[in-house]
Design a protein around this motif. Structure first.
Motif: not given
Length: 420
Positions: A354-366
Motif C-alpha cells: 500500500x505504502x509503496x504503491x501510493x508513493x509511486x503513484x504520486x512521484x514526479x519523474x522529472x
C-alpha cells in the motif's frame, strides 16, 4: 550399498557432509521465514527459487570443499598410505570412488534443502517454465568444483589445517565476486548466478559456465589423484579457454544484475494476467496467484487518486528503486517477487505494498525537481495516504492538479500548489 562408495558414505565423511548441508540449509530457510522485511529471499516459481538456492551455496559450497579436503588427506594424515599402496586398484580409481561418494552426499543434503524451500511455496506456484533447470545444473556443477578442489588440496597437502583453510578459501572465492562489478566476477557464477522471476539464462552462456566448472573439476581431480599429473594439462587448457570467453562477456546492469550477458527475459513468465473490471490490475503470469489480493490492496490504496485506468506490476525494478515512468493513466506497482506469505499463498505484507504503491503513484519523474516540487510531492503523499493537510480544502481536486503538473514537470504549477 557396498564397495568404496558405500564405505565412504557409512564410515567416512559422507554422512556427516550430507547431514551438515541439510541441517545448515534448513536452518537458513527457517531463519529467512521469520526475518524482518516484506519480502522472502525466494518466490513462487522455479526461476524464483533458484536465486535462493544459489545464494546459500556461498555457505554450503565451502562445507563441501572442506569435507573434500578432509577426505582427500585421510590416507596420508592417518599414515596408512603405505598400507594401501600395494593394492591393485590404481589410486585414481580410489579417489574417483571417494569423490563419487562425496558427490552423492552433497546431492542428498541439497535435495533436503530444496524440498524444505519448495514446501514453503508449493501451494502458490503458478508458473514453472523457463530455463531454471539450467541454473540448477550450474549450481550443482559449482558444488562439484568445490568438492574436487577440496579433494585435490587434501591429496597435495595432507595436513589437519588443510580442510578449514580450503573451506575459508572457497568462501572467499565464492563471496568476493558479489562485491566485484567486473568481468572477473563471472568466473565464480555459483553464489552470484543471476536469476529471478521472469528471467532465464542464455543457453550459450550457460554452456560456457558449465564447461568452465566441469573443466575445473576434472583439472583438480587429475592434479590431485593421477600418478602422472601432466594429464591435468588437457582439462586445464579447456578451463582457460572457457575462462577467457567468460571474461570477454560485457558487464552491464539489467535492472537486477550486473551480469546482463548471462540472462534474457522470459516472455511467458512476463505475460500480463489482469482483472476484468476497471481500473484493471495486471500482474505478471509468474505472480498470478497474488492477483486477487493485489487488486484489492492497490485499488484501496489508490482510491484518492483519479484518472488512472491501469495498475501494472513493474517487471524489472529491484526493491527500493522506483521506476522512471510518468504518472497518468498507468500506475506502476513494485515487482512482486518474494511477496508471498509462506505456506499460505497470501500477500506477505499488504501494508508495505500500500505504502509503496501510493508513493509511486504520486512521484514526479522529472529530471530535476525544484524545492516547490518536493513540497508538492510531500503534500500529495499525505493526501493519497488519507491524511488531511492544512490549507488543502479539496484533496481530490488538488491531487488532480498535482498529477497534471507532475506529468508535464510544470514548475510554475508546482509553485502554485506548494503555496496553497
Amino acid at each position: 550399498m557396498t564397495g568404496p562408495v558405500g564405505l565412504e558414505l557409512r564410515r567416512g565423511t559422507g554422512l556427516l557432509l550430507a547431514a551438515g548441508i541439510a541441517v545448515t540449509g534448513v536452518v537458513l530457510v527457517l531463519v529467512s521465514l521469520v526475518g524482518p522485511g516484506s519480502r522472502l529471499q525466494w518466490s513462487v516459481s522455479g526461476p524464483g527459487l533458484v536465486p535462493w538456492l544459489n545464494s546459500v551455496a556461498l555457505l554450503l559450497g565451502p562445507m563441501a570443499g572442506a569435507a573434500g579436503a578432509w577426505s582427500g588427506s585421510r590416507e596420508r594424515r592417518l599414515r596408512v598410505d603405505e598400507l594401501v599402496a600395494p593394492v591393485s586398484r590404481p589410486r585414481w580409481q580410489r579417489d574417483v570412488a571417494s569423490f563419487g561418494a562425496m558427490s552423492v552426499a552433497v546431492g542428498a543434503g541439497l535435495l533436503i534443502v530444496v524440498a524444505a524451500t519448495f514446501a514453503t511455496v508449493a501451494g502458490a506456484v503458478t508458473y514453472s517454465g523457463g530455463r531454471w533447470p539450467l541454473s540448477m545444473l550450474l549450481v550443482a556443477l559449482g558444488y562439484l568444483a568445490w568438492l574436487a578442489a577440496g579433494v585435490a588440496a587434501g591429496r597435495l597437502f595432507p595436513y589437519r589445517w588443510t580442510a578449514p583453510a580450503i573451506g575459508l578459501l572457497c568462501y572467499l572465492v565464492g563471496g568476493l565476486p558479489t562485491y566485484l562489478h567486473t568481468a572477473a566476477g563471472q568466473l565464480a557464477p555459483v553464489g552470484n548466478l543471476p536469476g529471478a522471476d521472469g528471467w532465464q539464462l542464455r543457453p550459450g552462456v550457460a554452456a560456457l559456465g558449465a564447461g568452465w566448472l566441469l573443466a575445473l573439476t576434472v583439472t583438480a581431480l587429475t592434479a590431485g589423484a593421477a600418478d602422472r599429473r601432466r594429464w591435468a594439462a588437457l582439462p586445464a587448457t579447456v578451463a582457460i579457454a572457457a575462462a577467457v570467453a567468460l571474461l570477454a562477456l560485457p558487464v552491464r546492469w539489467t535492472g537486477k544484475f550486473n551480469t546482463a550477458a548471462w540472462v534474457v527475459g522470459d516472455p511467458r513468465a512476463n505475460e500480463r494476467v489482469c482483472s476484468t473490471d476497471t481500473p484493471r490490475v495486471c500482474v505478471r503470469r509468474v505472480h498470478a496467484n497474488l492477483l486477487p489480493e493485489v487488486t484489492a490492496v492497490t485499488r484501496a490504496a489508490l482510491a484518492p487518486v483519479r484518472g488512472y485506468t491501469f495498475i501494472e506490476e513493474d517487471p524489472t525494478t529491484p526493491p527500493g528503486v522506483r521506476p522512471a515512468v510518468a504518472p497518468g493513466e498507468l500506475v506502476v506497482i513494485p515487482n512482486l517477487q518474494g511477496r508471498t506469505q509462506p505456506f499460505t499463498g497470501a500477500l506477505r505484507d499488504p501494508g508495505e505494498l500500500t505504502r509503496t504503491s501510493q508513493d509511486w503513484a504520486v512521484s514526479a519523474w522529472c529530471p530535476q525537481l525544484s524545492a516547490a516540487g518536493d513540497r508538492a510531492y510531500t503534500t500529495a503523499r499525505e493526501l493519497v495516504s488519507g491524511r488531511s493537510v492544512p490549507g488543502v480544502r479539496d484533496p481530490a481536486g488538488w491531487l488532480r492538479d498535482y498529477l497534471a503538473a507532475a506529468r508535464l514537470c510544470d514548475t510554475t504549477a508546482f509553485e502554485r500548489l506548494a503555496g496553497s
